[in-house]
Each structure stands twice: as C-alpha cells, then as structure tokens.
Design a protein around this motif. Structure first.
Motif, PDB file in Angstrom:
ATOM      1  N   SER A 138      28.918   8.431 -18.038  1.00 32.45           N
ATOM      2  CA  SER A 138      27.834   7.730 -18.224  1.00 32.45           C
ATOM      3  C   SER A 138      27.518   7.463 -17.238  1.00 32.45           C
ATOM      4  O   SER A 138      26.163   7.256 -17.037  1.00 32.45           O
ATOM      5  N   ALA A 168      23.644   8.348 -15.361  1.00 29.43           N
ATOM      6  CA  ALA A 168      22.648   7.770 -15.420  1.00 29.43           C
ATOM      7  C   ALA A 168      21.887   8.080 -13.794  1.00 29.43           C
ATOM      8  O   ALA A 168      20.675   7.638 -14.347  1.00 29.43           O
ATOM      9  N   THR A 200      23.921   9.243 -21.885  1.00 29.93           N
ATOM     10  CA  THR A 200      22.466   9.473 -21.042  1.00 29.93           C
ATOM     11  C   THR A 200      22.298  10.177 -21.469  1.00 29.93           C
ATOM     12  O   THR A 200      21.136  10.118 -21.845  1.00 29.93           O
ATOM     13  N   PRO A 256      20.289   9.883 -25.921  1.00 25.19           N
ATOM     14  CA  PRO A 256      19.087   8.182 -24.258  1.00 25.19           C
ATOM     15  C   PRO A 256      18.407   7.873 -24.813  1.00 25.19           C
ATOM     16  O   PRO A 256      18.250   6.610 -24.787  1.00 25.19           O
ATOM     17  N   ALA A 277      23.738   4.009 -24.269  1.00 27.05           N
ATOM     18  CA  ALA A 277      22.891   4.923 -23.176  1.00 27.05           C
ATOM     19  C   ALA A 277      21.666   3.940 -22.380  1.00 27.05           C
ATOM     20  O   ALA A 277      21.838   4.000 -21.118  1.00 27.05           O
ATOM     21  N   ARG A 278      21.935   2.852 -23.503  1.00 33.47           N
ATOM     22  CA  ARG A 278      20.604   1.752 -22.160  1.00 33.47           C
ATOM     23  C   ARG A 278      21.143   1.050 -21.356  1.00 33.47           C
ATOM     24  O   ARG A 278      20.690   0.979 -20.833  1.00 33.47           O
ATOM     25  N   TYR A 291      23.967   1.837 -19.963  1.00 38.61           N
ATOM     26  CA  TYR A 291      24.630   3.169 -18.883  1.00 38.61           C
ATOM     27  C   TYR A 291      23.940   2.277 -17.897  1.00 38.61           C
ATOM     28  O   TYR A 291      23.585   2.809 -16.735  1.00 38.61           O
ATOM     29  N   ARG A 292      22.623   2.767 -18.193  1.00 44.39           N
ATOM     30  CA  ARG A 292      21.586   2.716 -17.287  1.00 44.39           C
ATOM     31  C   ARG A 292      20.730   1.646 -16.257  1.00 44.39           C
ATOM     32  O   ARG A 292      20.812   1.696 -15.875  1.00 44.39           O
TER      33      ARG A 292
END
Length: 279
Positions: free
Chosen positions: A45, A49, A253, A257, A262-263, A265-266
């Motif tokens: 992940s 990202a 991600t 997304p 996912a947010r 891990y970004r």
C-alpha cells in the motif's frame, strides 16, 4: 489546533513535489517478527501511494511465502529468477530478476518457497549478513525507494534486510499481543546497529488494524508511551477493503483510491516524504 486520540497536534503533510531525477533509493526494511500485523499489506500500500506521487519503488519480497509478489500480481512460480537466485549466484545480474508490475513506478524482486532454504544456506556463506546489501547496491540508483518486506522472524534473512537498510519501519497492530515482541525486535535492531550497520535508523512505528474500541485506544496509548515521537501520526484502520485489494492483486491506493484506508496510506506516504524519510 485539533488533536488526535493521544492529544498530539495533527500534522498536515502536503502532497509531495515531483522529483527532478530518480535515485539513489532510500532502503526501508518493513519489519516485525510477529506475523499478521500488516507488514505485506503496508509494504504494497505504501509502495502504491508513493508510486502515485511519482516515486519509483522497488518492492523486495524477502518472505518465502511470497505474499508481496502475489499481492502485486506476479506469479513467482513462473518467473525464471527470484531474490533467492541473486542471493546465492553472484553471476546473476539482479536487474534480470526484477519484474515490472501492471502499476506504473512499481517493480518487484519476487520470492517463492525456494527462499525458505536460504536461512540454512546463509550459515556457511562468507559475509552472510551483507549478501542482500550487495544485491541491492547494484539496483539502488534505479529507484527512489526500496521497501524490503521481511518475513516474521528474527533470523538471518531479517538480519540481512536490516544490514542492507537505511532504516526500519515497524508495523504494529493495535492489539495487546502485537506489543509483546516489539522489545525483542528493538534489541535485534540495536545489535545490527552496533555490529553491522551503524547508520541503521528506526524511521517509525506504524499502527495498523485500528478500530474504535477501548482496547485499540489503550494499545495505541501504550505504543505512544513506548515509542514517543517515533509513532507515525497516521493510523491505519482495520478494513475489509484491504483483503479485497489483496485478492485483486493491487495496492488499495489503486484498487479503491477513494476508500478511507487508501487515504490513510496516502497520508503515510506524504508523512514519509514530509519528514525526509523518503525522497
């Protein structure tokens, strides 16, 4: 300024600027000898990202189970060479075993069950703790980040990863039993730092599998008390989307997304760049 569950000020990490050039890579060992804490999921992940932010990432699958390889859509049983090949055959160019994935900016050095024999074979090798370091030296200039997905043990493979790495990222599940082995891991890191790799750093502790329960909050508090500012601000929630993305053989991600995880891990990727841990 708003605060989190631990009373710390939130830090907002901006979206990373594009890189003018690539390499040499920062090498990160994703390490915890306890299984099931999200090492491989976090490796894939975070790689996903960082790739979205234009970073070239190499995932080194250093676990005989080969989960990172499969999780990035590569069938390790059909490739001609793996990380095991380059560990024990100096005549093989590491570039030849690297597989390009379907995702831009993400490559993988695959592993399969052959790697399970490496622990025994390494015992008789000259410079056995530094073999992976030599392998990665030849590909380091091609990438911005190299993430080594370690197996859940503190054997010679993990020592090789720690010897090759610039720093360690430690995923810790927000569960009481996940805390118990971290002290042993820290002792191993100190031994490697003292005897093999004096520049080895602990880049951070990443809390995973967090739920809004009293138990998770208490564990999060204890992790913070033990590691202080080493705890990354971003906490990864437990989510069914993570195993879904594993089945889909894609980083979350990229697979989902817009999903909360996912947010998160970004945000981890932005934090790693914002703190100068990765370029």
């Amino acid at each position: 300024m708003p605060t989190d569950l631990l009373g710390r000020d939130f830090e907002t990490f901006p979206e990373p600027e594009p890189l003018a050039h690539h390499g040499p890579a920062r090498i990160i060992a994703m390490c915890n000898q306890k299984g099931g804490v999200g090492k491989t999921t976090s490796t894939i992940s975070i790689a996903g990202a960082l790739s979205l932010y234009g970073r070239k990432v190499l995932v080194v699958d250093f676990d005989p189970q080969g989960a990172a390889t499969v999780g990035l859509g590569i069938n390790a049983n059909t490739v001609e060479g793996t990380v095991y090949t380059v560990l024990f055959d100096p005549s093989v160019d590491p570039h030849t075993v690297i597989c390009h994935t379907d995702f831009p900016n993400i490559d993988v050095m695959p592993a399969n069950i052959d790697l399970s024999a490496a622990e025994i074979q390494l015992v008789t090798e000259v410079g056995r703790e530094r073999i992976l370091s030599g392998v990665l030296r030849s590909v380091r200039d091609d990438y911005d980040v190299i993430i080594i997905d370690c197996q859940p043990s503190l054997g010679l493979l993990t020592v090789n990863a720690l010897a090759a790495a610039d720093g360690v990222l430690i995923p810790v599940a927000a569960e009481f039993f996940a805390l118990r082995g971290v002290a042993l891991l820290m002792q191993s890191i100190e031994k490697v730092r003292a005897r093999i790799n004096p520049d080895l750093k602990v880049y951070g502790v990443l809390v995973t599998m967090y739920t809004r329960t009293l138990h998770s909050q208490e564990v999060l508090q204890r992790i913070h008390e033990a590691f202080q500012d080493k705890v990354l601000h971003t906490v990864i929630s437990r989510s069914i989307k993570l195993p879904d993305s594993t089945v889909a053989a894609a980083p979350i991600t990229i697979y989902a997304p817009g999903h909360k995880t996912a947010r998160e891990y970004r945000e981890v990727a932005r934090e790693l760049v914002g703190k100068g841990i990765v370029p």
